[in-house]
Design a protein around this motif. Structure first.
Motif, PDB file in Angstrom:
ATOM      1  N   PRO A 730       0.832  -1.221   0.000  1.00  0.00           N
ATOM      2  CA  PRO A 730       0.000   0.000   0.000  1.00  0.00           C
ATOM      3  C   PRO A 730       0.856   1.256   0.000  1.00  0.00           C
ATOM      4  N   ALA A 731       0.373   2.275  -0.695  1.00  0.00           N
ATOM      5  CA  ALA A 731       1.111   3.538  -0.765  1.00  0.00           C
ATOM      6  C   ALA A 731       1.083   4.271   0.563  1.00  0.00           C
ATOM      7  N   ASP A 732       0.017   4.107   1.324  1.00  0.00           N
ATOM      8  CA  ASP A 732      -0.106   4.778   2.606  1.00  0.00           C
ATOM      9  C   ASP A 732       0.677   3.995   3.667  1.00  0.00           C
ATOM     10  N   LEU A 733       1.554   4.677   4.400  1.00  0.00           N
ATOM     11  CA  LEU A 733       2.426   4.016   5.373  1.00  0.00           C
ATOM     12  C   LEU A 733       1.623   3.339   6.476  1.00  0.00           C
ATOM     13  N   GLU A 734       0.590   4.002   6.965  1.00  0.00           N
ATOM     14  CA  GLU A 734      -0.203   3.417   8.053  1.00  0.00           C
ATOM     15  C   GLU A 734      -0.898   2.139   7.591  1.00  0.00           C
ATOM     16  N   GLU A 735      -1.442   2.160   6.378  1.00  0.00           N
ATOM     17  CA  GLU A 735      -2.088   0.957   5.842  1.00  0.00           C
ATOM     18  C   GLU A 735      -1.066  -0.155   5.646  1.00  0.00           C
ATOM     19  N   ALA A 736       0.143   0.222   5.191  1.00  0.00           N
ATOM     20  CA  ALA A 736       1.192  -0.777   4.990  1.00  0.00           C
ATOM     21  C   ALA A 736       1.602  -1.408   6.319  1.00  0.00           C
ATOM     22  N   LYS A 737       1.726  -0.594   7.372  1.00  0.00           N
ATOM     23  CA  LYS A 737       2.088  -1.140   8.684  1.00  0.00           C
ATOM     24  C   LYS A 737       0.986  -2.052   9.213  1.00  0.00           C
ATOM     25  N   ALA A 738      -0.256  -1.609   9.050  1.00  0.00           N
ATOM     26  CA  ALA A 738      -1.370  -2.421   9.543  1.00  0.00           C
ATOM     27  C   ALA A 738      -1.486  -3.743   8.795  1.00  0.00           C
TER      28      ALA A 738
END
Length: 1198
Positions: A730-738
Motif C-alpha cells: 500500500p502507498a499509505d504508510l499506516e495501511e502498509a504497517k497495519a
C-alpha cells in the motif's frame, strides 16, 4: 589586343557550344570545360572577352558564360586590379544593365540573374565607402525601362540575401553594408513602394485596353519582382519601416490580394510582415488588419480564390497555393492577436473578431485536409488564451469548432480515391495513400489536443455533442461500403464508411469525456446521461471486430460514470470479458479486439482497483474457469487477466492474504518453471534449442510440434514479469504497517517494505538467470551450427525492427483485414526477441519491486556476471542494445557498470574502426550488391544506436543536469540587438549545461580505473562518426567528468590525450555548426583550465601542430592566460574569438568545401566606429554633484 580577343572569343564560343550540346561526347565536353576554366584562371584579357561574349548578338548560353567571366573576375581578381580598371569594369557593368539586355519579357531569367550577381559582387566590395551614389544610380536606372527596373529589384534582393540571410561577407563588410542599408531603409522602402504603385497602376490601366496585353504583362512582371524584393527586406527591417505612413505597405498588400497575377506574392509579403516577432508595442500597429477594410479584402480574396480553384479543376494549383498562403496569414494574425491581447500594450479585443473567426472557420471546414490541419495550432492558442477564451465570440465559435471537428475526424480524402471533395486537393499535397495516412494520423492527434483545450471552455456542451454522435452511431445501420474484408463475408474493412465513422466518433468522445471529470464539479456531472450512453454501448451488438474495438473503447471511456452507479460494474466487466474471448476467424482485427479487451481490463484494474475489489472473487473464479481450457485464451491473454487480478489484489492491504493469493495464482507456473525437465532445458543450450524446435527442419504449411513448448515457456516468463511489475505494498504508510508490509526502518528513518511476491519470484530467479546465460550462449559458434536450415536466421532482427532502425516507412497501408499468419521463421524470431527482452525486464524490475529481498541475495553480483555478461563478444549489437536500454530504465547493475563500460569501450572502438575502414574502402569498390549495402547500413546504424545507449547510460548514471537560468523574454529583445553584426556561431556560449555528478557518479570518482574508463569513452566518442553523440558528449559529458579531476594528479600524457581527442573531434565534426560550437567551447575550457595548472604539459606543442596556426598569436594568448593581470583586461568574448582563430586549422570541412576556391573580400575603412567612452570618476560625473551631495554631512535632515 583586338585580334587576340576576337580569336579567343571564337574559341570560347566553340567550347561553350560543345559543353552545352547534348550530342557531345564526354571527352570533348571535359576538354571544353577544362579550357574554359583555365581561361578564367589565367587569361589576362578576361574582361574584354567577357564583355564581347555578353553582347546581345550572341546566343543566350554564350552571353551567360560571358557574364560568368565578369563575375569570376570580380570575385577572384578584384583585390589586385588597378583602380582605373575597377572603375572601367563598373561602368561597363552599369552599361550592360541599361543597354545590354532584351526587353523584360524576352530576356532569359538566367541572364538577369547573373547580371544582378555581377553588380552585387561589386557592391559587396565597394559600397558605401567607394561607391556612395550606388542607390541613386539604381534609382536612375528604373527610369530607363521595365527591364532595368526588374534588374534593380533583383540586385536589391540579392544584396539583402547575401548580407542578411546567407551572411557571405566578412564581419566588418557585412556590418558596414547592413548599417548603411538600415540608415537608408526609409528611403529604400519609399522607393520600392513608389515603384510598386506606379507599375501596378499601369498594369491595371493597360490590361483593360485591347492590344496592350504585352505592355501590361511587362508592368506586372515588375510588380512581381518588386514584391519579391520587399519580401526579402520585410523579414528583418525594423517594424517601424513596415508600419510607416499609417501602415501604407500593409494597405497596398491587402489591395493586391484581389489581383490574380500579383496576389500570391502579395500574400507572401503580408505573411512575412504579420509573422514578425519583436517588441509588443512595435507589433501593435499590425492590429490594423482586423479593421473592416483589410478584413474585407482578405475574405474576398479567399472566396474568389476558392471559387476559381473549384471552377478551374484542370489547373487549380495557383489558386490553391494562394489559399494556403491566405490561411497562413490568418493563422499569423491569430498568433499576433493572442500575443497582444492581455499584454502590457493594452490591445482591446477587436470588434471584428467574429468576422475573423468565421473566416478562419471557413478554412477549418474547407475540403482540403491540409488547410484544415493548418488552422489547428491557432485554434488551440485561442482556446487556451486567458482572456480570449472567455469572450462570447470565442465561446460560440468553440461549439462550431466541435461541429466542424466531427467532420474533420472522419478519415476521407485518400489521393487514390474519388469519394470525397478532399481527394482532389490530396492529390496536390500527397504522393501516395501512405503519405496521406501518416499525415492524417498527426492531424487527428492535433485535433484531439485542440478539442481537449476547447472542453475547458464549454465542457457540458462538448459532452452533449459527443453524446448525440454516439447515440446516432449506435442506432445507425452498418455500411460496409465497397472495400469489404477478404476474410469473412459481410465484415467491414478499415475504410468501410461505418468503421471510419465509428473510429472518428470514438476518438472525439475519448477526447471530450476525459476532460469532463476535470473541468466539471461532481454535482454538475451529467451522470444520468453518461450511464444512459454506457447502457446503449453495452447493449450494442455486432459481430464486426473493427466496430467492436470502437465499442470497447467507448466502454472504457465511459467507465468513470460507473463509479457513480456501482451496480453497472458487472455488466461492464462481462462486456470486456466477452470480447476478451470473442471467437471468429483469427484475423488481425479479431486478434486486436481480444488484445484490446485485455488491455481494457488491465486499465480498469489499474485505475479503479478499490472500486472493482468487491467483484474480485467473481473475476477470479471466472478466470480459473477460462484457464481450465487452453483453447479459449492464448498465452498473452492469460497473462493479461492474471495482471488484472494482481492489480486488484493490491487492495487487500493484507500481506498474508495477498501472498497466499499469489502463491495460488502462480502455483502452475512455479511447478513448471522449477521442474527437473525445465531445469535441464534452461541450463543446456543444446537441450534448449531442441525444446523450442530451433534445430528441426519444418516445411511451411505444416504444424510445428514444439510450438506448445515455446508457448508454455513464454507464459512462465510473462507471468513472472506481470507479477513482479504489478504486485505492490500500500502507498499509505499506516495501511502498509497495519497490513504487515513494513519490516523495519532504514538508518535515515525510511520504511523498509516487503513484497508479497518475493518468495515466489526468488524461487524462480536461479532458472531465470540460467535462461539468460543459455540465451547468450546461443550465439557461440558451436551453438549457431545447431540451428536447422529453416531457422538459420532465427536470431536476426525482425523486419519491423530493421525498418525502425533504418528509419524506413512501415509497409503500405492495407485497407483489407488479412488473416494473422506468420512463417515458422517469423514466429521463432519473435519468440527469441520477446523472451530475451522479458528476461531483462524481470531483472530490471526485480530490484524496484523486491528491494532488499533482491539485493541481499548471497552472491548476487557473481550470479549476474555469470549470466548477463556471458558471451558478450558473440552477441549481436541489436541484442546488446536491448540489454543496455533496460539497464538505463532500471539501474539494476549499478555495482557492475564499471566492467560493463570497460567492455563497451573496447567493443565500440572496434566497431567504429571497422566502419572507418569500410568508408575508406568503399571509394575503391563501388560496385557492391544492394543487399550487402543494406546490411552494412543496418550494422552502421545499429552501432550508432548502441553508442547512444552507452552514452545515455553513462549520462543518466553519472550526471545530474542543472537547468540553465532562462535568458529572458525573447519578444523584449531590442530590434537593433536582433540585427547583431557579430556572428553567433561561437562567440555565444553553446548553452553548455552546468552538470554535477550524481551519487553514483561520485562513487565512480573514488575508483580511478572506472572513472578513467568513463572519461575515455566520453572523449573517444568525440571523433566517432556520429554528430549527435559528439554534440552530447562535448556539451554535457566531457567537461562535467573532467572538471572533477582537474585539480588531481592527472598524468601529463592523459591530459594531452584528452585535449588531442577534442581537436580530433573538431577535425571530424567541425563542419557542423552545432558540433563546432560545443567542441570549441570544450577546447577553450580545457585549455584555459589545464594550461596554467600543468605548466610542464605539452599542450602548446599540441597547439603548434594545428595547420596554419599563428604562433605569434598563440604566444600572446598564452601570455595573457598565464598572467592573470593581463587576462583580466581581455573580455570573455574576445578571448573566445581569439581562441577560435587559433584552432581554425583543426576544423574539418565538408567534402564539398574542401576544394572550393576561397573568395576574399577586403575590409574598407569602417564608417561606424563607436568612440570609446572616457574613464571618469563616478563621483565627478554629475553636473549638480547629486551623487556626492547625497552623502554630504550637510543633508542631515533628509
Amino acid at each position: 589586343m583586338g585580334e587576340p580577343v576576337a580569336d579567343m572569343c571564337d574559341r570560347l564560343v566553340k567550347a561553350v557550344n560543345v559543353m552545352m550540346d547534348a550530342e557531345s561526347s564526354q571527352i570533348y565536353r571535359l576538354e571544353a570545360l577544362k579550357f574554359c576554366e583555365e581561361f578564367k584562371e589565367k587569361c589576362s584579357f578576361c574582361v574584354p572577352c567577357g564583355l564581347q561574349l555578353a553582347d546581345t548578338t550572341q546566343t543566350a548560353v554564350v552571353r551567360h558564360f560571358g557574364l560568368q567571366i565578369l563575375e569570376h573576375v570580380i570575385k577572384f581578381r578584384w583585390n589586385n586590379m588597378p583602380q582605373q580598371e575597377k572603375v572601367q569594369l563598373k561602368n561597363c557593368a552599369m552599361g550592360l544593365l541599361s543597354t545590354g539586355t532584351y526587353s523584360i519579357l524576352e530576356e532569359e531569367s538566367h541572364i538577369k540573374d547573373v547580371l544582378s550577381r555581377i553588380i552585387v559582387e561589386m557592391i559587396k566590395r565597394e559600397w558605401p565607402q567607394h561607391w556612395p551614389d550606388m542607390l541613386k544610380e539604381m534609382e536612375a536606372l528604373t527610369s530607363v525601362g521595365e527591364a532595368q527596373t526588374e534588374l534593380v529589384m533583383l540586385i536589391l534582393l540579392r544584396l539583402a540575401e547575401d548580407v542578411i540571410t546567407f551572411r557571405t561577407l566578412p564581419t566588418q563588410r557585412r556590418r558596414d553594408i547592413q548599417q548603411t542599408l538600415t540608415q537608408n531603409m526609409e528611403s529604400i522602402f519609399s522607393f520600392l513602394l513608389a515603384i510598386l504603385q506606379l507599375h501596378v497602376d499601369e498594369y491595371r490601366k493597360l490590361k483593360r485596353i485591347p492590344g496592350q496585353e504585352l505592355q501590361a504583362k511587362a508592368h506586372c512582371r515588375v510588380g512581381v519582382a518588386t514584391l519579391n524584393t520587399l519580401a526579402g527586406y520585410i523579414d528583418w527591417v525594423a517594424l517601424a519601416n513596415i508600419t510607416n505612413d499609417n501602415c501604407r505597405l500593409l494597405e497596398m498588400l491587402c489591395l493586391l490580394l484581389s489581383e490574380t497575377e500579383l496576389q500570391l506574392e502579395a500574400a507572401e509579403c503580408l505573411l512575412i510582415a504579420i509573422s514578425r516577432k519583436g517588441k509588443l508595442e512595435d507589433r501593435k500597429p499590425l492590429m490594423v488588419l482586423f479593421d473592416d477594410v483589410a478584413m474585407h479584402y482578405i475574405l474576398s480574396a479567399a472566396q474568389s480564390a476558392d471559387g476559381a480553384a473549384i471552377c478551374n479543376k484542370s489547373s487549380p494549383t495557383q489558386h490553391y497555393t494562394f489559399l494556403k498562403r491566405l490561411c497562413q496569414v490568418l493563422c499569423a494574425l491569430g498568433s499576433q492577436l493572442c500575443s497582444l491581447v492581455g499584454s502590457d500594450v493594452e490591445v482591446e479585443v477587436p470588434v471584428n473578431l467574429s468576422k475573423y473567426t468565421e473566416a478562419f472557420l471557413a478554412f477549418t471546414t474547407h475540403p482540403s485536409q491540409f488547410l484544415r490541419s493548418s488552422t489547428q495550432i491557432t485554434w488551440g492558442t485561442l482556446f487556451r488564451h486567458e482572456i480570449l477564451s472567455k469572450d462570447p465570440v470565442i465561446i460560440q465559435m468553440t461549439i462550431k469548432y466541435f461541429r466542424a471537428t466531427m467532420t474533420n475526424l472522419v478519415k476521407t480524402g485518400f489521393p487514390s480515391s474519388n469519394d470525397s471533395p478532399s481527394c482532389e486537393y490530396s492529390r496536390h499535397d500527397f504522393d501516395s495513400d501512405e503519405d496521406f495516412n501518416s499525415f492524417f494520423n498527426s492531424f487527428r492527434a492535433q485535433q484531439g489536443e485542440v478539442v481537449r483545450n476547447a472542453c475547458r471552455i464549454v465542457p457540458l456542451e462538448a459532452f452533449q455533442i459527443a453524446a448525440e454522435w454516439l447515440q446516432y452511431q449506435t442506432s445507425a445501420p452498418i455500411d460496409i461500403g465497397t472495400t469489404v474484408s477478404k476474410t469473412a463475408e459481410g465484415l467491414c474493412s478499415i475504410l468501410s464508411p461505418s468503421v471510419v465513422q465509428w473510429d472518428a466518433m470514438t476518438f472525439f468522445t475519448e477526447s471530450v469525456v476525459g476532460k469532463i471529470f476535470k473541468n466539471v464539479e461532481d454535482e454538475k456531472l451529467p451522470v444520468d446521461q453518461g450511464i444512459e450512453l454506457l447502457q446503449a454501448v453495452l447493449n450494442y451488438n455486432t459481430q464486426d471486430p473493427l466496430i467492436l474495438s470502437c465499442v470497447l473503447t467507448n466502454v472504457s471511456v465511459l467507465f468513470p460514470f460507473v463509479t457513480h452507479r456501482p451496480h453497472f460494474l458487472p455488466q461492464v466487466l462481462y462486456k470486456s470479458d466477452l470480447e476478451c474471448h470473442f471467437q471468429a476467424p483469427r484475423t488481425r482485427a479479431v486478434k486486436n479486439i481480444r488484445r484490446h479487451a485485455c488491455s481494457s481490463i488491465i486499465k480498469m484494474s489499474r485505475d479503479y482497483p478499490q472500486f472493482i475489489l468487491p467483484c474480485f472473487d467473481m473475476m477470479y473464479n471466472h478466470v480459473k474457469k477460462l484457464f481450465s481450457s487452453e483453447a479459449l485464451l492464448n498465452m498473452l491473454e492469460k497473462c493479461a487477466l492474471m495482471e488484472a487480478l494482481v492489480l486488484i489484489s493490491n487492495q487487500f492491504k493484507d500481506y498474508n492474504k495477498q501472498k497466499h493469493f499469489l502463491e495460488e495464482l502462480m502455483a502452475t507456473v512455479v511447478a513448471r518453471w522449477t521442474s527437473d525437465e525445465m531445469r535441464r532445458v534452461l541450463w543446456d543450450p543444446a537441450l534448449f534449442l531442441d525444446f523450442v524446435g530451433a534445430d528441426q527442419l519444418v516445411a511451411e504449411g505444416t504444424e510445428h510440434t514444439t510450438g506448445i513448448n515455446r508457448s508454455r515457456l513464454s507464459f512462465c516468463v510473462y507471468t513472472i514479469l506481470g507479477v513482479v511489475k504489478r504486485a505492490r505494498w500500500p502507498a499509505d504508510l499506516e495501511e502498509a504497517k497495519a497490513g504487515g508490509f513494513v519490516v523495519g526502518y532504514s538508518p535515515n528513518g525510511a520504511p523498509i517494505y516487503r513484497n508479497p511476491c518475493s518468495a515466489q519470484v526468488l524461487a524462480l530467479l536461479p532458472n531465470l538467470l540460467a535462461l539468460i546465460r543459455t540465451h547468450n550462449s546461443l550465439f557461440l559458434p558451436e551453438n549457431m551450427c545447431r540451428l536447422s536450415e529453416t531457422f538459420s536466421k532465427a536470431y536476426d532482427m525482425i523486419e519491423v525492427e530493421k525498418n525502425m532502425v533504418l528509419g524506413l516507412p512501415q509497409p503500405a497501408l492495407d485497407i483489407y483485414d488479412p488473416p494473422v499468419y506468420k512463417t515458422h521463421l517469423e514466429r521463432m524470431q519473435g519468440f527469441f526477441c520477446t523472451l530475451y527482452d522479458n528476461c531483462y525486464h524481470i531483472l530490471g524490475k526485480a530490484g524496484l519491486s523486491l528491494q532488499q529481498d533482491f539485493y541481499t541475495i548471497e552472491g548476487l553480483a557473481e550470479q549476474i556476471v555469470g549470466s548477463v555478461f556471458v558471451s558478450l563478444d558473440n552477441m549481436p549489437d541489436h541484442r546488446l542494445r536491448t540489454m543496455l536500454h533496460i539497464l538505463l530504465s532500471h539501474y539494476l547493475l549499478c555495482p557492475l557498470l564499471g566492467p560493463l563500460f570497460a567492455y563497451m569501450l573496447q567493443r565500440l572502438n572496434l566497431r567504429w574502426q571497422i566502419i572507418n575502414q569500410r568508408s575508406t574502402v568503399s571509394g575503391e569498390e563501388e560496385e557492391d550488391e544492394s543487399c550487402e549495402e543494406n546490411q552494412e547500413m543496418l550494422e552502421e546504424q545499429l552501432v550508432r544506436l548502441l553508442t547512444r545507449e552507452v552514452l545515455d547510460l553513462l549520462t543518466h548514471a553519472c550526471i545530474m543536469k542543472k537547468v540553465p537560468a532562462p535568458a529572458g523574454n525573447k519578444e523584449d529583445v531590442d530590434e537593433e540587438e536582433m540585427m547583431s553584426t557579430e556572428s553567433q556561431a561561437v562567440t555565444v556560449s553553446p548553452a553548455q549545461p552546468t552538470g554535477e555528478l550524481t551519487e553514483l557518479g561520485k562513487c565512480f570518482l573514488k575508483h580511478e580505473d572506472i572513472y578513467m574508463t568513463l572519461l575515455t569513452i566520453s572523449f573517444t566518442s568525440l571523433s566517432w562518426k556520429d554528430t549527435s553523440n559528439c554534440h552530447r558528449s562535448a556539451s554535457i559529458v566531457c567537461w562535467t567528468l573532467l572538471r572533477q579531476v582537474v585539480g588531481g594528479n592527472l598524468l601529463p600524457e592523459a591530459v594531452t590525450w584528452f585535449y588531442t581527442s577534442v581537436l580530433k573531434g573538431l577535425q571530424m565534426h567541425g563542419q557542423h555548426e552545432i558540433c563546432n560550437s560545443a567542441l570549441t567551447q570544450l577546447a577553450l575550457l580545457m585549455y584555459e583550465n589545464l594550461r596554467p595548472r600543468y605548466m610542464e604539459l605539452r599542450l602548446r606543442d599540441v597547439m603548434t601542430q594545428i595547420p596554419d596556426i599563428n604562433l605569434e598569436a598563440l604566444d600572446q594568448y598564452d601570455q595573457r592566460l598565464l598572467e592573470p593581470s593581463s587576462a583580466q583586461r581581455l573580455g570573455e568574448k574576445k578571448r573566445k574569438d581569439q581562441f577560435k582563430k587559433l584552432i581554425a586549422g583543426a576544423v574539418g570541412k565538408a567534402l564539398a568545401q574542401q576544394f572550393k576556391k576561397e573568395v576574399h573580400i577586403r575590409n574598407l575603412p569602417s564608417l561606424f566606429k563607436k568612440p570609446k567612452p572616457e574613464k571618469r570618476d563616478i563621483l565627478e560625473t554629475s553636473e549638480s554633484g547629486a551623487l556626492a551631495a547625497l552623502f554630504s554631512p550637510v543633508l542631515d535632515d533628509i
